[in-house]
Design an enzyme around this catalytic site. Structure first.
Site, PDB file in Angstrom:
ATOM      1  N   LYS A  92       8.001  10.479   3.017  1.00 15.03           N
ATOM      2  CA  LYS A  92       8.476  11.157   1.807  1.00 15.03           C
ATOM      3  C   LYS A  92       9.720  11.984   2.117  1.00 15.03           C
ATOM      4  O   LYS A  92      10.669  12.029   1.322  1.00 15.03           O
ATOM      5  CB  LYS A  92       7.373  12.033   1.217  1.00 15.03           C
ATOM      6  N   LYS A  94       6.816  -5.946  -3.606  1.00 14.15           N
ATOM      7  CA  LYS A  94       5.590  -5.254  -4.000  1.00 14.15           C
ATOM      8  C   LYS A  94       5.877  -4.345  -5.197  1.00 14.15           C
ATOM      9  O   LYS A  94       6.858  -3.594  -5.186  1.00 14.15           O
ATOM     10  CB  LYS A  94       5.079  -4.416  -2.819  1.00 14.15           C
ATOM     11  N   LYS A 146       6.462   2.078  -8.107  1.00 13.93           N
ATOM     12  CA  LYS A 146       7.327   2.931  -8.920  1.00 13.93           C
ATOM     13  C   LYS A 146       8.656   3.191  -8.224  1.00 13.93           C
ATOM     14  O   LYS A 146       9.706   3.213  -8.844  1.00 13.93           O
ATOM     15  CB  LYS A 146       6.596   4.251  -9.179  1.00 13.93           C
TER      16      LYS A 146
HETATM   17  P1  AMP Z   1       0.920   4.672  -5.757  1.00 17.61           P
HETATM   18  O1  AMP Z   1       1.176   5.180  -7.124  1.00 17.61           O
HETATM   19  O2  AMP Z   1       1.985   3.736  -5.279  1.00 17.61           O
HETATM   20  O3  AMP Z   1       0.549   5.730  -4.751  1.00 17.61           O
HETATM   21  O4  AMP Z   1      -0.365   3.721  -5.888  1.00 17.61           O
HETATM   22  C1  AMP Z   1      -1.689   4.203  -5.963  1.00 17.61           C
HETATM   23  C2  AMP Z   1      -2.615   3.083  -5.499  1.00 17.61           C
HETATM   24  O5  AMP Z   1      -2.445   1.914  -6.335  1.00 17.61           O
HETATM   25  C3  AMP Z   1      -2.308   2.578  -4.090  1.00 17.61           C
HETATM   26  O6  AMP Z   1      -2.982   3.321  -3.099  1.00 17.61           O
HETATM   27  C4  AMP Z   1      -2.806   1.153  -4.131  1.00 17.61           C
HETATM   28  O7  AMP Z   1      -4.187   1.099  -3.899  1.00 17.61           O
HETATM   29  C5  AMP Z   1      -2.548   0.727  -5.565  1.00 17.61           C
HETATM   30  N1  AMP Z   1      -1.305  -0.054  -5.661  1.00 17.61           N
HETATM   31  C6  AMP Z   1      -0.091   0.410  -6.024  1.00 17.61           C
HETATM   32  N2  AMP Z   1       0.830  -0.587  -6.071  1.00 17.61           N
HETATM   33  C7  AMP Z   1       0.176  -1.731  -5.737  1.00 17.61           C
HETATM   34  C8  AMP Z   1       0.560  -3.108  -5.620  1.00 17.61           C
HETATM   35  N3  AMP Z   1       1.806  -3.508  -5.893  1.00 17.61           N
HETATM   36  N4  AMP Z   1      -0.370  -4.002  -5.251  1.00 17.61           N
HETATM   37  C9  AMP Z   1      -1.643  -3.617  -5.000  1.00 17.61           C
HETATM   38  N5  AMP Z   1      -2.070  -2.342  -5.093  1.00 17.61           N
HETATM   39  C10 AMP Z   1      -1.191  -1.396  -5.459  1.00 17.61           C
END
Ligand code: AMP
Ligand code: TRP
Length: 332
Positions: A110, A189, A192
């Protein structure tokens, strides 16, 4: 057996969040005692606009409830509605070695991304440890990027216990199945931070437009195409039955189908898949008082358990019993 997890309200949830995490939380609510919270205190490390944070928290609650989180089964609450967690964070911080936090990859990542290296960002894993330990959580479902934080939580709990006695319950991580990494509109992937997400509840037009923006190669309409390297096909697999998937794969391989048609097929499947949740979300959005009641009831359940654990922790460290104190002087 208590299952607990938190999700940060840092923006609107997307397909990756749903298929990679939220859907699995919701499945777990059926056979376990489940606590799920909206990690608004954690979000403060990156969201600095109060009205944006407020909106994100509300959207997170609506999305989770609409997608099937059942408040009769799982307690759903806002992290900051349980003040005990901040107190526990301090107590844990007094036994947390700097070197343990310095090792945390997510902090380094981060910081490298330009997020201000505030003390809150640095001590974020201790707040996460408090989130988990406050409720004697046994199992914490998280994505792969959070596993290190569960290890940190166990280390902190062990250190606390070695100093003050067996007070804290050591949690286990449950790694979410992210094997089907959900691709975004650019084929990377979905995330956000890459700006490539497809949100869960856009209107029909914006959703179609977003799906139509999925990047494709320049194979002409008439040529055969490879479904396995196509983000459209990978996304379609999230929504379609095996037969439907096979049917689209045949069309890819045969040639004569343009990507536009495949995108329209994906759009239809996604639109139908989320139809019931969309309707529930609309209903809930029109009834904020009910959503607020659900969050408060969740916080009450969480606080009841949290106060019990904090009492144990306070007395173990040599602080006064909160119960006696509150009853004597500070009843509010
Ligand atoms: P984040 O907002 O990126 O921290 O995402 C929270 C959780 O959502 C992550 O810990 C993953 O388990 C799941 N996640 C986010 N993006 C993906 C993705 N593209 N494919 C699969 N799981 C995802
Ligand atoms: N740090 C987690 C994330 O970014 C969210 C979170 C906060 C959490 N506290 C937690 C997850 C406690 C599990 C348990 O995804």
């Amino acid at each position: 057996m208590r299952v607990l997890s938190g999700i940060q309200p840092t923006g609107r949830f997307h397909w990756g969040n749903y298929f990679g995490a939220i859907r699995q939380y919701i499945d777990l609510q059926n056979n376990e005692q489940a606590f799920y919270f909206i990690a608004d205190l954690h979000a403060l490390t990156t969201v600095r606009e109060p009205q944006v944070l407020r909106q994100n928290i509300q959207d997170a609650a609506l999305d989770l409830l609409a997608l099937g989180l059942n408040p009769d089964k799982a307690a759903l609450f806002r992290q900051s509605d349980v003040p005990e967690v901040s107190e526990l964070q301090w107590l844990l911080m007094t036994v947390t070695q700097m070197s343990l936090l310095e090792k945390c990859v997510s902090y380094k990542d981060k910081k490298a991304k330009g997020i201000p290296a505030d003390a809150g960002l640095f001590t974020y894993p201790v707040l996460m440890a408090a989130d988990i330990l406050l409720y004697d959580s046994d199992l914490v479902p998280v994505g792969g990027d959070q596993i290190q934080h569960i290890e940190v939580t166990r280390d902190i709990a062990q250190r606390f216990n070695s100093i003050f006695g067996e007070v804290l319950v050591l949690p286990d991580a449950k790694t979410l199945d992210e094997s089907a990494k959900v691709p975004g509109v650019d084929g990377e992937k979905m995330s956000k931070s890459y700006g490539n997400t497809i949100e869960l509840f856009p209107g029909e037009k914006p959703l179609r437009k977003r799906i139509m923006s999925i990047k494709t190669d320049t194979t002409p309409v008439e040529s055969p195409k490879d479904p396995d390297t196509s983000a459209i096909y990978q996304l379609y697999q999230l929504f379609a039955s095996p037969d439907e998937q096979a049917a689209l794969a045949v069309k890819y391989k045969k040639g004569g189908m343009g990507y536009g048609e495949a995108k329209e097929t994906l759009f239809r499947a996604a639109w139908v898949h989320f139809a019931a949740a969309r309707a529930r979300r609309e209903q809930l959005a029109a009834d904020p008082a009910t959503v607020e009641d659900i969050l408060r009831a969740g916080a009450r359940r969480a606080r009841e358990k949290g106060a019990e654990v904090l009492e144990r922790v306070r007395t173990a460290c040599g602080l006064t019993s909160r119960k006696a104190f509150l009853n004597a002087d500070f009843r509010v």
